[in-house]
Scaffold this motif. Sequence first.
Motif, PDB file in Angstrom:
ATOM      1  N   TYR A  52       0.585  -1.134  -0.005  1.00 60.78           N
ATOM      2  CA  TYR A  52       0.129   0.140   0.011  1.00 60.78           C
ATOM      3  C   TYR A  52       0.897   1.095  -0.100  1.00 60.78           C
ATOM      4  O   TYR A  52       0.299   2.272  -0.211  1.00 60.78           O
ATOM      5  N   PHE A  55       0.658   1.219  -4.116  1.00 59.74           N
ATOM      6  CA  PHE A  55      -0.535   0.844  -4.899  1.00 59.74           C
ATOM      7  C   PHE A  55      -1.684   0.981  -3.900  1.00 59.74           C
ATOM      8  O   PHE A  55      -1.412   0.428  -2.767  1.00 59.74           O
ATOM      9  N   ARG A  56      -3.021   1.578  -4.354  1.00 58.77           N
ATOM     10  CA  ARG A  56      -4.146   1.378  -3.408  1.00 58.77           C
ATOM     11  C   ARG A  56      -4.755   0.199  -3.573  1.00 58.77           C
ATOM     12  O   ARG A  56      -5.406  -0.423  -2.630  1.00 58.77           O
ATOM     13  N   SER A  57      -4.650  -0.644  -4.765  1.00 57.46           N
ATOM     14  CA  SER A  57      -5.232  -1.993  -4.765  1.00 57.46           C
ATOM     15  C   SER A  57      -4.672  -2.540  -5.842  1.00 57.46           C
ATOM     16  O   SER A  57      -3.840  -2.122  -6.705  1.00 57.46           O
ATOM     17  N   ASP A  60      -5.221  -0.741  -9.019  1.00 62.50           N
ATOM     18  CA  ASP A  60      -4.126   0.201  -9.156  1.00 62.50           C
ATOM     19  C   ASP A  60      -3.023  -0.135  -9.922  1.00 62.50           C
ATOM     20  O   ASP A  60      -2.450   0.492 -10.566  1.00 62.50           O
ATOM     21  N   VAL A  63      -3.532  -0.805 -13.580  1.00 59.49           N
ATOM     22  CA  VAL A  63      -3.349   0.394 -14.176  1.00 59.49           C
ATOM     23  C   VAL A  63      -2.162   0.736 -14.463  1.00 59.49           C
ATOM     24  O   VAL A  63      -1.555   1.213 -15.646  1.00 59.49           O
ATOM     25  N   PRO A 122     -11.393  -0.650 -13.584  1.00 64.25           N
ATOM     26  CA  PRO A 122     -10.345   0.313 -14.118  1.00 64.25           C
ATOM     27  C   PRO A 122      -9.261   0.117 -14.949  1.00 64.25           C
ATOM     28  O   PRO A 122      -8.712   0.996 -15.648  1.00 64.25           O
TER      29      PRO A 122
END
Length: 212
Positions: A52, A55-57, A60, A63, A122
């Motif tokens: 974290y 990356f948020r998830s 993410d 992406v 996303p």
Amino acid sequence: MSHTLGIRQAQKQKTRQALLDAALVLLEEQSLSSLGLREVTRAVGVAPTAFYRHFRSTADLGVALVEEALGSLHPMIRTTVSTTGDREERVTRTIDLIARHVDGYPAHVRFIARERHGGVQPVREAIREQLARFAQEVKDELAKDPVSEGWSEDDLLMLAHLYVDQMLSTASLFLEALEGPQEERPERTRQVAQLAVRQMRLIGLGRHHWLD
């Protein structure tokens, strides 16, 4: 102090890249929607909480992989439809560039092919945005060609999307050829190249007669 900050920033970037690389390897055998962050951090050898910081998830991270896989291709895409050389030279150049890219970055090509219609919204949107940028750049190059005189903006963009879709399809076929039995790869690759040349020629013929 600045030297220490520089070292920390470099280490942070190194860990981030390691997470991306590990995820790409893991995604050769599964889709992004099934990938767990613990799998990725375990492969890198860091604690799950470290994920974290970068990356948020996993979406993410996906992406970021899209940007890594497609972001650097814009110059190559423009080159494939430049007005340099005659029609046959352009087709040959395009197919050769695609084949070499697939040979050099098979994991990235596989990731985009799988996730373009995958279950992570996303990432689908990020791929769609990149492809839309490709189409716009191709359109801008096509507009420079005297053959495009009299074409509407909408028709040029439609043609650009055809070229981009064809390039993606050809890349996927080259990837399949590389993943076949070792002894069959040269012949399978040759067949893909032949088919791609014919398909590009067909698009070119349609382009030249569109305003007839």
